[in-house]
Design an enzyme around this catalytic site. Structure first.
Site, PDB file in Angstrom:
ATOM      1  N   GLU A 180       0.838  -1.203   0.000  1.00  0.00           N
ATOM      2  CA  GLU A 180       0.000   0.000   0.000  1.00  0.00           C
ATOM      3  C   GLU A 180       0.872   1.251   0.000  1.00  0.00           C
ATOM      4  O   GLU A 180       2.077   1.197   0.260  1.00  0.00           O
ATOM      5  CB  GLU A 180      -0.900  -0.018   1.240  1.00  0.00           C
ATOM      6  CG  GLU A 180      -1.846  -1.210   1.241  1.00  0.00           C
ATOM      7  CD  GLU A 180      -2.795  -1.219   2.441  1.00  0.00           C
ATOM      8  OE1 GLU A 180      -2.643  -0.383   3.357  1.00  0.00           O
ATOM      9  OE2 GLU A 180      -3.691  -2.090   2.440  1.00  0.00           O
ATOM     10  N   GLU A 201      -1.473 -10.580  -5.307  1.00  0.00           N
ATOM     11  CA  GLU A 201      -1.476 -11.460  -6.482  1.00  0.00           C
ATOM     12  C   GLU A 201      -0.799 -10.778  -7.667  1.00  0.00           C
ATOM     13  O   GLU A 201      -0.036 -11.386  -8.411  1.00  0.00           O
ATOM     14  CB  GLU A 201      -2.917 -11.821  -6.876  1.00  0.00           C
ATOM     15  CG  GLU A 201      -3.717 -12.514  -5.791  1.00  0.00           C
ATOM     16  CD  GLU A 201      -4.493 -11.551  -4.912  1.00  0.00           C
ATOM     17  OE1 GLU A 201      -3.950 -10.489  -4.561  1.00  0.00           O
ATOM     18  OE2 GLU A 201      -5.643 -11.864  -4.575  1.00  0.00           O
TER      19      GLU A 201
HETATM   20  N1  THU Z   1      -5.772  -6.943  -1.548  1.00  0.00           N
HETATM   21  C1  THU Z   1      -4.924  -7.826  -2.169  1.00  0.00           C
HETATM   22  O1  THU Z   1      -3.707  -7.769  -1.972  1.00  0.00           O
HETATM   23  N2  THU Z   1      -5.463  -8.744  -2.992  1.00  0.00           N
HETATM   24  C2  THU Z   1      -6.794  -8.880  -3.256  1.00  0.00           C
HETATM   25  O2  THU Z   1      -7.167  -9.698  -4.089  1.00  0.00           O
HETATM   26  C3  THU Z   1      -7.758  -8.084  -2.505  1.00  0.00           C
HETATM   27  C4  THU Z   1      -7.207  -6.946  -1.724  1.00  0.00           C
HETATM   28  C5  THU Z   1      -5.200  -5.922  -0.666  1.00  0.00           C
HETATM   29  C6  THU Z   1      -5.312  -4.511  -1.177  1.00  0.00           C
HETATM   30  C7  THU Z   1      -5.236  -3.713   0.099  1.00  0.00           C
HETATM   31  O3  THU Z   1      -3.858  -3.536   0.405  1.00  0.00           O
HETATM   32  C8  THU Z   1      -5.843  -4.623   1.147  1.00  0.00           C
HETATM   33  O4  THU Z   1      -5.865  -5.940   0.572  1.00  0.00           O
HETATM   34  C9  THU Z   1      -7.271  -4.239   1.550  1.00  0.00           C
HETATM   35  O5  THU Z   1      -8.090  -4.109   0.438  1.00  0.00           O
END
Ligand code: THU
Length: 147
Positions: A45, A56
Site C-alpha cells: 500500500e 497477487e
Molecule cells: N488486496 C490484495 O492484496 N489482494 C486482493 O485480491 C484483494 C485486496 C489488498 C489490497 C489492500 O492492500 C488490502 O488488501 C485491503 O483491500
C-alpha cells in the site's frame, strides 16, 4: 509434488511482509510455476490508498520480470486483518476482480486454466477454484485478435 497447503504456507510467509498501514489487512500470494518453483508477493500500500498493489498482482509481475508469466499453473492466496502485528481470520479470501483479470493474462499466455487456492490467514479450510469459475466470459488477448 507441491500441495495446495504448501502454496498456502508460502502465501502466509509472504503476507508477513505486507505493507498495509492503511487497511491493516495483509494478503499473501504464492504462484506455482510449471517447473515446481514458487514466486510470492504481498500487498504493497501507499499513502494515496487507491494506488495500492495487491499481493497477487505483485507476484504475477515478479514472475513476468523473471520471464515466467507463461509458466503459472496454480496460485495460493491468503488474507486477514492485522491484529497485534499478525494477520488473523480463518475464512478464505479470494482474489479481487482486478487480480482475476491479471491472472487471466497469465492463464491465456500460458494456455492453462489456473487453479486458485484460497485460505484465511489462519485456519485449515482451503477453497479451490479454476480461474474460469472466478472470471467467466473473461476479456482476453483473443478479443484483441491476439492468439
Ligand atoms: N488486496 C490484495 O492484496 N489482494 C486482493 O485480491 C484483494 C485486496 C489488498 C489490497 C489492500 O492492500 C488490502 O488488501 C485491503 O483491500
Amino acid at each position: 509434488m507441491t500441495e495446495p497447503s504448501d502454496l498456502i504456507a508460502a502465501a502466509r510467509a509472504a503476507a508477513r511482509h505486507a505493507h498495509a498501514p492503511y487497511s491493516h489487512f495483509a494478503v499473501g500470494a504464492a504462484l506455482l510455476l510449471a517447473d515446481g518453483s514458487i514466486v510470492t508477493g504481498c500487498n504493497f500500500e501507499n499513502a494515496s490508498y487507491g494506488l495500492s498493489l495487491c499481493a497477487e498482482t505483485v507476484a504475477l509481475a515478479t514472475a513476468n520480470a523473471q520471464g515466467r508469466l507463461a509458466d503459472v499453473v496454480e496460485i495460493g492466496v491468503i488474507g486477514g486483518a492485522i491484529v497485534d502485528g499478525a494477520a488473523r481470520g480463518s475464512e478464505p479470501v479470494g482474489p479481487c476482480g482486478r487480480c482475476r483479470q491479471v491472472l487471466n493474462e497469465a492463464a491465456q499466455i500460458g494456455g492453462r486454466d489456473i487453479l486458485v487456492h484460497c485460505a484465511g490467514a489462519e485456519g485449515e479450510r482451503i477453497a479451490t477454484y479454476r480461474l474460469s469459475e472466478l472470471l467467466p466470459h473473461a476479456f482476453g488477448p483473443a478479443d484483441l485478435g491476439i492468439a
